[in-house]
Design a protein around this motif. Sequence first.
Motif, short mmCIF file in Angstrom:
data_model
loop_
_atom_site.label_atom_id
_atom_site.label_comp_id
_atom_site.label_asym_id
_atom_site.label_seq_id
_atom_site.Cartn_x
_atom_site.Cartn_y
_atom_site.Cartn_z
N MET A 1 178.80 28.18 33.00
CA MET A 1 179.15 28.70 31.64
C MET A 1 178.67 27.70 30.60
O MET A 1 178.07 28.04 29.60
CB MET A 1 180.67 28.88 31.60
N SER A 2 178.88 26.44 30.88
CA SER A 2 178.46 25.44 29.91
C SER A 2 176.95 25.36 29.85
O SER A 2 176.37 25.10 28.82
CB SER A 2 179.06 24.08 30.24
N GLU A 3 176.28 25.65 31.00
CA GLU A 3 174.82 25.62 31.01
C GLU A 3 174.27 26.67 30.06
O GLU A 3 173.36 26.43 29.29
CB GLU A 3 174.28 25.93 32.42
N ILE A 4 174.87 27.88 30.13
CA ILE A 4 174.38 28.97 29.30
C ILE A 4 174.54 28.60 27.83
O ILE A 4 173.63 28.77 27.03
CB ILE A 4 175.16 30.27 29.59
N SER A 5 175.72 28.07 27.51
CA SER A 5 175.93 27.77 26.09
C SER A 5 175.09 26.60 25.65
O SER A 5 174.64 26.52 24.52
CB SER A 5 177.40 27.52 25.78
N LYS A 6 174.80 25.67 26.60
CA LYS A 6 173.94 24.54 26.24
C LYS A 6 172.55 25.07 25.93
O LYS A 6 171.91 24.69 24.95
CB LYS A 6 173.83 23.55 27.39
N ASP A 7 172.08 26.02 26.80
CA ASP A 7 170.76 26.60 26.57
C ASP A 7 170.73 27.30 25.24
O ASP A 7 169.80 27.15 24.46
CB ASP A 7 170.45 27.64 27.67
N LEU B 1 187.24 21.92 23.56
CA LEU B 1 187.16 20.49 23.83
C LEU B 1 187.62 20.17 25.23
O LEU B 1 186.98 19.39 25.95
CB LEU B 1 187.99 19.70 22.81
N THR B 2 188.73 20.79 25.65
CA THR B 2 189.23 20.47 27.00
C THR B 2 188.23 20.95 28.05
O THR B 2 187.93 20.21 28.99
CB THR B 2 190.60 21.13 27.26
N ASN B 3 187.69 22.15 27.89
CA ASN B 3 186.76 22.65 28.90
C ASN B 3 185.51 21.79 29.01
O ASN B 3 185.01 21.53 30.09
CB ASN B 3 186.34 24.09 28.58
N TYR B 4 184.97 21.37 27.86
CA TYR B 4 183.71 20.66 27.91
C TYR B 4 183.86 19.21 28.28
O TYR B 4 182.96 18.60 28.83
CB TYR B 4 183.01 20.75 26.54
N LEU B 5 185.00 18.59 27.92
CA LEU B 5 185.06 17.14 28.02
C LEU B 5 186.08 16.62 29.02
O LEU B 5 186.23 15.42 29.15
CB LEU B 5 185.39 16.53 26.65
N GLN B 6 186.79 17.49 29.72
CA GLN B 6 187.86 17.00 30.58
C GLN B 6 187.36 15.98 31.58
O GLN B 6 187.95 14.94 31.79
CB GLN B 6 188.50 18.20 31.32
N GLU B 7 186.24 16.30 32.23
CA GLU B 7 185.80 15.43 33.33
C GLU B 7 184.73 14.43 32.92
O GLU B 7 184.27 13.66 33.72
CB GLU B 7 185.22 16.29 34.47
N GLU B 8 184.31 14.46 31.64
CA GLU B 8 183.12 13.67 31.29
C GLU B 8 183.45 12.22 31.02
O GLU B 8 184.51 11.89 30.50
CB GLU B 8 182.48 14.27 30.03
N LYS B 9 182.49 11.36 31.36
CA LYS B 9 182.59 9.95 30.96
C LYS B 9 181.69 9.75 29.75
O LYS B 9 180.73 10.49 29.57
CB LYS B 9 182.06 9.07 32.10
N TYR B 10 181.97 8.74 28.96
CA TYR B 10 181.12 8.54 27.79
C TYR B 10 179.74 8.06 28.20
O TYR B 10 179.59 7.03 28.85
CB TYR B 10 181.75 7.51 26.83
N THR C 1 176.21 20.71 20.93
CA THR C 1 176.57 21.93 21.65
C THR C 1 177.96 22.40 21.25
O THR C 1 178.16 23.58 20.95
CB THR C 1 176.57 21.68 23.17
N ILE C 2 178.91 21.47 21.27
CA ILE C 2 180.29 21.87 20.96
C ILE C 2 180.38 22.41 19.54
O ILE C 2 181.08 23.39 19.28
CB ILE C 2 181.24 20.68 21.14
N ALA C 3 179.66 21.80 18.60
CA ALA C 3 179.71 22.29 17.22
C ALA C 3 179.24 23.75 17.16
O ALA C 3 179.88 24.59 16.52
CB ALA C 3 178.85 21.42 16.31
N SER D 1 177.81 18.44 12.88
CA SER D 1 178.50 19.47 12.11
C SER D 1 177.67 20.73 12.10
O SER D 1 176.44 20.67 12.14
CB SER D 1 178.78 18.99 10.69
N SER D 2 178.36 21.84 12.06
CA SER D 2 177.69 23.12 12.11
C SER D 2 178.32 23.98 11.02
O SER D 2 179.54 24.04 10.92
CB SER D 2 177.92 23.74 13.49
N CYS D 3 177.51 24.59 10.15
CA CYS D 3 178.09 25.29 9.01
C CYS D 3 177.62 26.72 8.92
O CYS D 3 176.45 27.02 9.16
CB CYS D 3 177.72 24.56 7.72
N PHE D 4 178.56 27.56 8.58
CA PHE D 4 178.28 28.98 8.43
C PHE D 4 178.46 29.28 6.95
O PHE D 4 179.59 29.39 6.47
CB PHE D 4 179.28 29.77 9.29
N TRP D 5 177.35 29.38 6.21
CA TRP D 5 177.47 29.59 4.76
C TRP D 5 176.19 30.17 4.21
O TRP D 5 175.30 30.56 4.98
CB TRP D 5 177.84 28.29 4.08
N ASP D 6 176.09 30.23 2.93
CA ASP D 6 174.91 30.77 2.28
C ASP D 6 173.97 29.60 1.96
O ASP D 6 174.25 28.78 1.11
CB ASP D 6 175.36 31.47 0.98
#
Lengths: 177, 116
Positions: free
Chosen positions: A1-7, A87-96, A107-109, B82-87
């Motif tokens: 799921m994360s792969e698809i959204s990353k793509d 945030l929990t789904n994407y980062l629960q297991e990740e290391k910095y 991606t998260i944004a 940051s990601s923005c949804f605007w005009d």
Amino acid sequence: MSEISKDKASRLLKKRGSVSSVSSPDIKMKEIRSRAKDSVSTVSYVDEPTHHDDASRPAVHMENTYQLGPDRCFPVDAVNHILKDVLTNYLQEEKYEPELCRQMTKTIAEVVKARVKDLMIPRYKLVVIIHIGQLNNQSLHIGSRCLWDDANDTFASFVFRNTSLFALATVYAVYLE
Amino acid sequence: MEEYQPHHEEIGFNADEAHNIVKECIDAILGGVDYNQNNVNQWTAAIVEQSLTHLVKLGKTYKYIVTCAVMQKSGSGLHTASSCFWDTTSDGTCTVRWENQTMNCIVNVFAIAIIL
């Protein structure tokens, strides 16, 4: 799921990325400089539309709707829930790791923005800000002030922490008057 | 005879102007000081409030969101996106990065137009 959204996120960025080629040389230079100094890299990827494109497009003049306020209030709780979920789904297991987290913030944004858009709240503009950082016993202070209409505009935020990193997600919702 | 029409109808957000304003505010507050845990709170508050006041003085019909992150230099990493949804024709953003020997400061300004 994360792969698809990353793509999806990288495809979205690539689509708009062609416009931001003006800023990339500066960013690359800054990266080299900060690595040589062995300090924190403060480069931010800015995907700005070029201004001459916007100037040629005439500003759209909207007709009056005579509407004083939003039909539906912005659901802060639902959005808090979305932030916590993502945030929990994407980062629960990740290391910095620098490369991973750089990609992850973008991606998260995009994912958060897409999910909040799916709520279909009309006439609301969104600003989504994600900070991901390493937990190192350092001190970090993040503050924000907004000049807006308190009755209609609002924000939602969530902080996530695990053993090696922290993440802060904030969504500002501004009503279009 | 043609009259000179001043260009008062500016389309879009002027990022350069905002960049200068914010940079001046940060220099005034953080210039020459070292990171101090006790003062950071009031520094972030002061930076954000002063930037906002100066932006408002421009007199443009915008709603502003100003965020400021101040971090001690310790070799650890921080990523911000940051990601923005605007005009895009009327709204814009500007980011100012500032650093000295002991700390980093990142200020984001988001400006969203009000249609009168």
